[in-house]
Design an enzyme around this catalytic site. Sequence first.
Site, PDB file in Angstrom:
ATOM      1  N   LYS A 149      33.144  36.532  18.700  1.00 36.48           N
ATOM      2  CA  LYS A 149      33.158  34.923  18.467  1.00 36.48           C
ATOM      3  C   LYS A 149      33.245  34.410  19.916  1.00 36.48           C
ATOM      4  CE  LYS A 149      35.885  33.134  15.199  1.00 36.48           C
ATOM      5  NZ  LYS A 149      37.081  32.948  14.659  1.00 36.48           N
ATOM      6  N   LYS A 194      40.560  37.024  55.712  1.00 36.26           N
ATOM      7  CA  LYS A 194      41.642  36.213  54.489  1.00 36.26           C
ATOM      8  C   LYS A 194      43.017  37.098  54.466  1.00 36.26           C
ATOM      9  CE  LYS A 194      40.906  36.310  49.887  1.00 36.26           C
ATOM     10  NZ  LYS A 194      40.015  36.394  48.725  1.00 36.26           N
ATOM     11  N   ASN A 242      37.824  45.143  40.812  1.00 33.55           N
ATOM     12  CA  ASN A 242      39.638  45.158  41.058  1.00 33.55           C
ATOM     13  C   ASN A 242      40.104  43.999  40.289  1.00 33.55           C
ATOM     14  OD1 ASN A 242      40.015  43.334  43.193  1.00 33.55           O
ATOM     15  ND2 ASN A 242      38.323  44.416  43.917  1.00 33.55           N
ATOM     16  N   ASP A 260      33.701  36.087  39.539  1.00 27.53           N
ATOM     17  CA  ASP A 260      33.088  37.673  39.879  1.00 27.53           C
ATOM     18  C   ASP A 260      32.259  37.998  38.513  1.00 27.53           C
ATOM     19  OD1 ASP A 260      33.125  40.399  39.514  1.00 27.53           O
ATOM     20  OD2 ASP A 260      35.236  40.578  40.560  1.00 27.53           O
ATOM     21  N   TYR A 316      47.580  41.488  52.758  1.00 31.49           N
ATOM     22  CA  TYR A 316      48.480  41.772  51.715  1.00 31.49           C
ATOM     23  C   TYR A 316      50.045  41.836  52.209  1.00 31.49           C
ATOM     24  CZ  TYR A 316      44.447  42.388  48.580  1.00 31.49           C
ATOM     25  OH  TYR A 316      43.380  42.150  47.748  1.00 31.49           O
ATOM     26  N   GLU A 327      42.616  29.067  48.968  1.00 28.01           N
ATOM     27  CA  GLU A 327      42.120  29.797  47.716  1.00 28.01           C
ATOM     28  C   GLU A 327      43.136  29.825  46.487  1.00 28.01           C
ATOM     29  OE1 GLU A 327      40.099  33.412  48.380  1.00 28.01           O
ATOM     30  OE2 GLU A 327      40.812  34.295  46.370  1.00 28.01           O
ATOM     31  N   GLU A 330      32.785  39.184  48.869  1.00 26.47           N
ATOM     32  CA  GLU A 330      34.226  39.431  49.419  1.00 26.47           C
ATOM     33  C   GLU A 330      34.050  40.746  49.837  1.00 26.47           C
ATOM     34  OE1 GLU A 330      37.237  38.949  46.669  1.00 26.47           O
ATOM     35  OE2 GLU A 330      38.778  38.936  48.149  1.00 26.47           O
ATOM     36  N   SER A 331      34.990  41.414  50.641  1.00 25.49           N
ATOM     37  CA  SER A 331      35.201  42.661  51.023  1.00 25.49           C
ATOM     38  C   SER A 331      36.203  43.043  51.233  1.00 25.49           C
ATOM     39  CB  SER A 331      34.137  42.785  52.449  1.00 25.49           C
ATOM     40  OG  SER A 331      34.310  44.331  52.976  1.00 25.49           O
ATOM     41  N   TYR A 332      36.899  44.157  50.969  1.00 27.22           N
ATOM     42  CA  TYR A 332      38.183  44.610  51.017  1.00 27.22           C
ATOM     43  C   TYR A 332      38.330  46.188  52.018  1.00 27.22           C
ATOM     44  CZ  TYR A 332      39.104  41.947  46.867  1.00 27.22           C
ATOM     45  OH  TYR A 332      39.013  41.041  45.751  1.00 27.22           O
ATOM     46  N   HIS A 386      34.159  37.212  43.946  1.00 28.11           N
ATOM     47  CA  HIS A 386      35.379  38.059  44.226  1.00 28.11           C
ATOM     48  C   HIS A 386      35.051  39.194  43.950  1.00 28.11           C
ATOM     49  CE1 HIS A 386      38.418  40.314  41.958  1.00 28.11           C
ATOM     50  NE2 HIS A 386      39.347  39.927  42.742  1.00 28.11           N
ATOM     51  N   ASP A 395      45.124  32.833  50.685  1.00 23.83           N
ATOM     52  CA  ASP A 395      44.771  33.060  49.332  1.00 23.83           C
ATOM     53  C   ASP A 395      46.051  32.839  48.292  1.00 23.83           C
ATOM     54  OD1 ASP A 395      44.162  33.525  46.557  1.00 23.83           O
ATOM     55  OD2 ASP A 395      43.274  35.467  47.012  1.00 23.83           O
ATOM     56  N   ALA A 396      46.331  31.868  47.709  1.00 25.04           N
ATOM     57  CA  ALA A 396      47.697  31.936  46.929  1.00 25.04           C
ATOM     58  C   ALA A 396      47.668  32.713  45.683  1.00 25.04           C
ATOM     59  CB  ALA A 396      48.209  30.475  46.980  1.00 25.04           C
ATOM     60  N   ASN A 397      46.571  33.125  45.146  1.00 24.12           N
ATOM     61  CA  ASN A 397      46.657  33.795  43.825  1.00 24.12           C
ATOM     62  C   ASN A 397      47.193  33.091  42.657  1.00 24.12           C
ATOM     63  OD1 ASN A 397      46.568  36.452  46.063  1.00 24.12           O
ATOM     64  ND2 ASN A 397      45.301  36.975  44.313  1.00 24.12           N
ATOM     65  N   ASN A 399      49.743  41.175  46.089  1.00 24.09           N
ATOM     66  CA  ASN A 399      49.643  39.600  46.256  1.00 24.09           C
ATOM     67  C   ASN A 399      50.927  38.719  45.825  1.00 24.09           C
ATOM     68  OD1 ASN A 399      49.007  39.226  43.752  1.00 24.09           O
ATOM     69  ND2 ASN A 399      47.054  39.515  43.965  1.00 24.09           N
ATOM     70  N   LYS A 411      46.795  36.748  52.423  1.00 26.00           N
ATOM     71  CA  LYS A 411      47.671  36.237  51.341  1.00 26.00           C
ATOM     72  C   LYS A 411      48.659  35.416  51.762  1.00 26.00           C
ATOM     73  CE  LYS A 411      45.238  38.692  48.407  1.00 26.00           C
ATOM     74  NZ  LYS A 411      44.345  37.879  47.234  1.00 26.00           N
ATOM     75  N   GLU A 429      37.793  33.252  40.498  1.00 23.03           N
ATOM     76  CA  GLU A 429      38.038  34.499  40.147  1.00 23.03           C
ATOM     77  C   GLU A 429      38.580  34.941  39.041  1.00 23.03           C
ATOM     78  OE1 GLU A 429      40.439  35.670  43.933  1.00 23.03           O
ATOM     79  OE2 GLU A 429      41.598  37.003  42.353  1.00 23.03           O
TER      80      GLU A 429
HETATM   81 MG    MG Z   1      41.837  35.510  45.376  1.00 21.75          MG
END
Ligand code: MG
Length: 390
Positions: free
Chosen positions: A101, A182, A54, A293, A156, A240, A342-344, A323, A214-216, A20, A184, A266
Amino acid sequence: MPRIVAIHEGTIPIKSSISNAYISFREMDCSIAAVVSDVTRNGHPVVGYGFSSNGRYSAGEILRRRIIPRLLQAPPEELLTEDGTNIDPERAWEVMMRNEKPGGHGERSVAVGVVDMALFDLAAKIADLPLCHWLARRYGLGEPDEDVFVYAAGGYYAPGKGLSELQDEMKRFLDLGYRVVKIKIAGAELAEDLERIEAVLTVLGGDGSRLAVDANGRFDLDTALRYGEALEPYGLFWYEEPGDPLDYALHATVAERYSGPLATGENLFSCADARNLVRYAGMRPDRDTIQVDPVLSYGLVEYFRIQDMLHRHGWSSRRCVPHGGHQFSLHIAAALKLGGNESYPGEFQPTGGFADSAVVQNGRIALTDAPGIGFEAKAGLHEVFLGLGT
Ligand code: MG
């Protein structure tokens, strides 16, 4: 009175050649765990399984040195429901987090998430119910959703992958039954990313509401705004993680200027972080999506707290689409009435994806009747868990 008699953990690769805007997944791995009980069924011990989602690396050191010993050394009744008939993941969570903590979440939240998944799998198996039905009964949630919206995350950057390969990938997703896809962005210049978006829109019949980008977390404020301005006319499903996941002021400014839906969360790993997101990041409950997530952020026990917090801030659970596409989050989405999952397709094996028999129909996946999370219905993953010596 069920007892936990052993907990095994290991590390497996979930390699992929994809990248990504921020990272390559060539070295990605994850932690897996098996929680073995003294309950037997058909002559075999009932075992709960878990893995880390992931995107973060394995957390074996924390599991071996802190989380697992605390559970094994606790008096067995401390891990049980009040009536003593089942393992209680909430009480076990308190044991796992003893002497930790607050604040600073990182890898600890991943380690707890792995075992949390295994404990929920175990508790539902002991009750002989699919997890979503066990959750519905235990927490009084009403009937779970019968099926769950899923979108196909892909697009990707990869060596040698051009526009026609990107279009082929998206066509494959649609052929599999997905309606929303979606891709990247932010791994190339704006002009090239717009070409990629337009190429995918051709596959979608020009319908921008079926495409998320999605710009990550890659952009600084100026770039995030410049992209936002260019993306707005497409009417996308969402834009995103435009900027750093913890830069709430950046996000709030983007939300002021970009009128379309935004999605993020995420890379937030606790209820406290998610609360800051809704307090300070300009998130709009009528259109934006929260992607925390559950597995990366201290597990489902913490995710229930996040849902309570969101509810108090006026957010519907339907605005949450976690996520990480896997069987556990599918049960969570069905039981907690989330907006989807989500699904990959094809990526992050063996942990990613759903039961071998699962079919996407009109962008939705139905749950199976298998007890627990149903890993036994995903042969490749089940085999990996069996390799832990259970
Ligand atoms: Mg993402």
